[in-house]
Motif scaffolding. Structure first.
Motif, PDB file in Angstrom:
ATOM      1  N   TYR B 199      -3.133  -7.847  11.947  1.00  0.00           N
ATOM      2  CA  TYR B 199      -1.803  -8.414  11.730  1.00  0.00           C
ATOM      3  C   TYR B 199      -1.800  -9.916  12.014  1.00  0.00           C
ATOM      4  CZ  TYR B 199      -0.125  -3.629  11.569  1.00  0.00           C
ATOM      5  OH  TYR B 199       0.070  -2.335  11.230  1.00  0.00           O
ATOM      6  N   ALA B 202      -3.199 -11.681   9.123  1.00  0.00           N
ATOM      7  CA  ALA B 202      -2.245 -11.679   8.013  1.00  0.00           C
ATOM      8  C   ALA B 202      -1.133 -12.692   8.259  1.00  0.00           C
ATOM      9  CB  ALA B 202      -1.660 -10.287   7.837  1.00  0.00           C
ATOM     10  N   ARG B 203      -0.724 -12.806   9.528  1.00  0.00           N
ATOM     11  CA  ARG B 203       0.365 -13.719   9.860  1.00  0.00           C
ATOM     12  C   ARG B 203      -0.073 -15.167   9.652  1.00  0.00           C
ATOM     13  NH1 ARG B 203       1.584 -11.647  14.999  1.00  0.00           N
ATOM     14  NH2 ARG B 203       1.984  -9.624  14.039  1.00  0.00           N
ATOM     15  N   ALA B 207       1.479 -13.745   5.323  1.00  0.00           N
ATOM     16  CA  ALA B 207       1.915 -12.556   4.596  1.00  0.00           C
ATOM     17  C   ALA B 207       3.220 -12.040   5.187  1.00  0.00           C
ATOM     18  CB  ALA B 207       0.845 -11.480   4.661  1.00  0.00           C
ATOM     19  N   LYS B 211       4.619  -6.943   3.106  1.00  0.00           N
ATOM     20  CA  LYS B 211       3.269  -6.958   2.558  1.00  0.00           C
ATOM     21  C   LYS B 211       2.264  -6.496   3.604  1.00  0.00           C
ATOM     22  CE  LYS B 211       0.844  -9.726  -0.825  1.00  0.00           C
ATOM     23  NZ  LYS B 211       0.699 -11.065  -1.428  1.00  0.00           N
ATOM     24  N   GLN B 212       2.485  -6.906   4.865  1.00  0.00           N
ATOM     25  CA  GLN B 212       1.606  -6.455   5.945  1.00  0.00           C
ATOM     26  C   GLN B 212       1.642  -4.946   6.038  1.00  0.00           C
ATOM     27  OE1 GLN B 212       2.247  -8.319   9.776  1.00  0.00           O
ATOM     28  NE2 GLN B 212       2.698 -10.277   8.818  1.00  0.00           N
ATOM     29  N   ARG B 215      -0.195  -3.491   2.903  1.00  0.00           N
ATOM     30  CA  ARG B 215      -1.617  -3.793   2.773  1.00  0.00           C
ATOM     31  C   ARG B 215      -2.437  -3.430   4.010  1.00  0.00           C
ATOM     32  NH1 ARG B 215      -2.202  -7.611  -1.415  1.00  0.00           N
ATOM     33  NH2 ARG B 215      -1.190  -6.581  -3.159  1.00  0.00           N
ATOM     34  N   ILE B 216      -1.792  -3.414   5.165  1.00  0.00           N
ATOM     35  CA  ILE B 216      -2.555  -3.121   6.390  1.00  0.00           C
ATOM     36  C   ILE B 216      -2.150  -1.769   6.970  1.00  0.00           C
ATOM     37  CG2 ILE B 216      -3.110  -3.865   8.727  1.00  0.00           C
ATOM     38  CD1 ILE B 216      -2.434  -6.730   7.826  1.00  0.00           C
ATOM     39  N   THR B 217      -0.863  -1.629   7.270  1.00  0.00           N
ATOM     40  CA  THR B 217      -0.433  -0.430   7.995  1.00  0.00           C
ATOM     41  C   THR B 217      -0.723   0.839   7.203  1.00  0.00           C
ATOM     42  OG1 THR B 217       1.350  -1.814   8.823  1.00  0.00           O
ATOM     43  CG2 THR B 217       1.461   0.529   9.323  1.00  0.00           C
TER      44      THR B 217
END
Lengths: 280, 305
Positions: B199, B202-203, B207, B211-212, B215-217
């Motif tokens: 995260y 991404a930050r 993002a 979107k986080q 795309r991540i969670t």
């Protein structure tokens, strides 16, 4: 995602959570408060969030209309035996499948796993016939034997196996060098480490047994032998209409003890369940 | 001087490997016996029964070949029963998974007293199933608490459980609130296992939160999503008590799911042969669904340990 929220976001989040909470908490609240309302107040309009008058005789009537204490005992002792039995059977099997090398262990594991695929509802007709031929209909044996040895405990075995696989091997190696046998290793080393998984198995198994409904109504016919879920639906008047306040009082008595245990042991509960999810 | 003669060393029978194997068989014996006795033999029997016409009252048990399966194909109720099961399962899974994920994300925030909220959202899981269902059947009556609350804001609610268009959704909703806490906890545990660095990276890239999440969670917790969806779908096919208490399969057969229909045919109408045929159908549906989900694992699970 975990960031420090602004104060405004915090208030919004609290508000949202409180709104979402209503359907989760309101029914239980309604059950408890309605169980102490006189029948005439139960459908009052507008609905009373707090009872206007209290009528405690409802709780007395629960025990007069049915052998409710006996039924309570039936459910409690069955759930206790099933929970302990499942913990023993599933931890032994789970340990063997995870850590002992023996011929055909994978093939046997696959056979046992079939139990996960076959819900007990599928086999309820032949199980009924089997217990009928063994003279065990209208006894508690089907409610004890099937959950401990049959399909419901396979999930527990699976959870225990997943846990034992994740244990480091060095502890066991050391014990073997000291000359400990398999059973000693299992009992003194592996099992104490498996407490979180055992806790999860205990919770799942207890709730499963406590909630069992189809099996009791198939296997059991006399009021004295009823379990709680079965008994709860029997509080009806001569015309088959529900006696709501009495039914709700009985439901409250069924729900409250488990709720209290849950609130006290909340942390272990949630961690135990989370554990099965992580390792599963 | 010769050394004293030693007797040739005889290898012991109980080698470590043999002792291990014996222990292994001993440890699995109860579970294996139980599986054979209470799962495999009954499964064989249910297939055997399905080839027979079995009238308990007349005490007859006759081989009829595929007659019960023919009956299955011609049963006028069956399309509606399967439709009801499908609607229940689909509705339950979609509502349960999305609500569980929403709650898990909300409850994963740093907030004072968040544990209290978690406990409260989880609490219906430990309320006895039949007690929970009885309260809802009380609340959902035409003059019950739900309509009482609705009328306070000027809405006249329907007779939820007696109306064909609202009965099924009512049953689904009752079940969702009962058990969503279970999936919520599993998702919460999965969320807490996602590495924080992802995260942060991404930050730095700027993002946005959504979107986080996408795309991540979602990819990181996809194994948990798969596992819980399997458990939820298979569990949804076993629903019985809720139907028996809330609607008794009605109005008409609009909420008669497969297990309830099976119970009616076998234990209320004493058609054990046909009931067994319905059991086989239930088994096939569960098997096919599990197989499909297992295959889907390759496509939708992005990340595995």
């Amino acid at each position: 995602m975990k960031t420090d929220l602004s104060p405004r976001m915090k208030v919004a989040l609290y508000g949202l959570l409180c709104v979402l909470l209503v359907p989760f908490v309101f029914p239980t609240w309604w059950m408890i408060t309605s169980s102490v309302k006189p029948i005439s107040d139960i459908f009052a309009f507008p609905p009373d969030i707090w009872p206007r008058r209290f009528d405690w005789t409802t709780y007395q009537k629960v025990f007069e209309l049915q052998p409710f204490a006996r039924q309570y005992w039936n459910s409690a002792y069955i759930a206790a035996i099933v929970t302990v039995g499942t913990m023993i059977i599933s931890s032994m099997a789970g340990y063997a499948f995870a850590r002992i090398k023996f011929p055909f262990s994978n093939a046997i594991f696959m056979i046992v796993l079939l139990g996960l695929l076959i819900p007990s509802e599928v086999t309820i007709v032949p199980l009924f016939q089997m217990f009928l031929s063994w003279g065990m209909i209208n006894t508690h044996w089907p409610l004890i034997l099937v959950p401990i040895f049959g399909a419901p405990s396979v999930f527990a075995t699976f959870v225990m196996r997943q846990f034992f696989i994740s244990l480091p091997g060095e502890l066991e190696e050391a014990a073997r060098v000291d000359g400990l046998g398999r059973f000693k290793i299992f009992w003194t080393i592996a099992l104490p480490l498996a407490k979180p998984a055992l806790g999860a198995v205990a919770i799942f198994t207890f709730l499963h047994s406590w909630n069992l409904y189809l099996e009791p109504i198939v296997f059991i016919s006399s009021t004295n032998m009823f379990t709680l879920p079965q008994a709860l639906t029997q509080f009806t008047d001569a015309y088959g209409g529900a006696m709501w306040n009495i039914q709700l009082a009985a439901a409250t008595m069924t729900a409250i003890p488990v709720l209290i245990v849950f609130i006290v042991a909340q942390k272990q509960f949630v961690e135990g369940l989370a554990h099965t999810g992580l390792k599963g | 001087m010769s050394q004293p003669l030693q007797e040739p060393h005889k290898p012991p029978f109980w080698t470590i490997a043999r002792r291990d194997a014996a222990a292994g068989y001993l440890f699995i014996a109860p579970q294996l016996t139980g599986t054979i006795l209470f799962v495999l033999i009954p499964l064989g029997l249910v297939f055997y029964y399905s080839l027979h016409e079995w009238n308990v009252l007349a005490n007859t048990f006759t081989f009829v070949g595929d007659a019960n399966y023919q009956l299955l194909l011609r049963d006028p109720n069956l399309p509606q029963v399967l439709w009801a099961s499908a609607v229940f399962s689909a509705g339950l899974v979609v509502l349960n998974m999305s609500l569980a994920l929403l709650l898990a994300v909300l409850l994963d925030q740093k907030l004072k007293g968040i544990v209290v909220f978690r406990t409260l959202f989880f609490s219906p899981v430990v309320v006895s199933l039949v007690a929970w269902t009885i309260v809802w059947s009380f609340l959902l009556q035409v003059n019950g608490g739900i309509n009482g609350l609705l009328s306070m804001i000027g809405i006249e609610g329907p007779n939820w459980l007696r109306h064909p268009s609202t009965a099924m959704i009512s049953v689904v909703v009752v079940q969702v609130f009962k058990n969503v806490g279970l999936n919520m906890i599993l998702f919460l545990a999965a969320l807490q296992g996602v590495p924080k660095e992802l995260y942060e990276a991404a930050r730095v890239d700027g993002a946005p939160a959504f979107k986080q999440f996408r795309r991540i969670t979602l990819p990181m917790i996809s194994p948990t999503i798969l596992l819980t969806s399997i458990i939820t779908i298979v569990g949804s096919l076993q629903v019985f008590a809720q139907i028996a208490i809330l609607t008794k399969g009605g109005p008409g057969v609009s909420t008669t799911v497969l297990v309830y229909y099976l119970y009616q045919q076998a234990f209320q109408f004493n058609f054990f042969g046909y009931g067994s045929t319905l059991s086989i159908l239930l088994f096939l549906i569960v098997a096919v669904l599990t197989f499909i989900q297992w295959q889907m694992r390759k496509r939708i699970v992005f990340y595995e340990n």
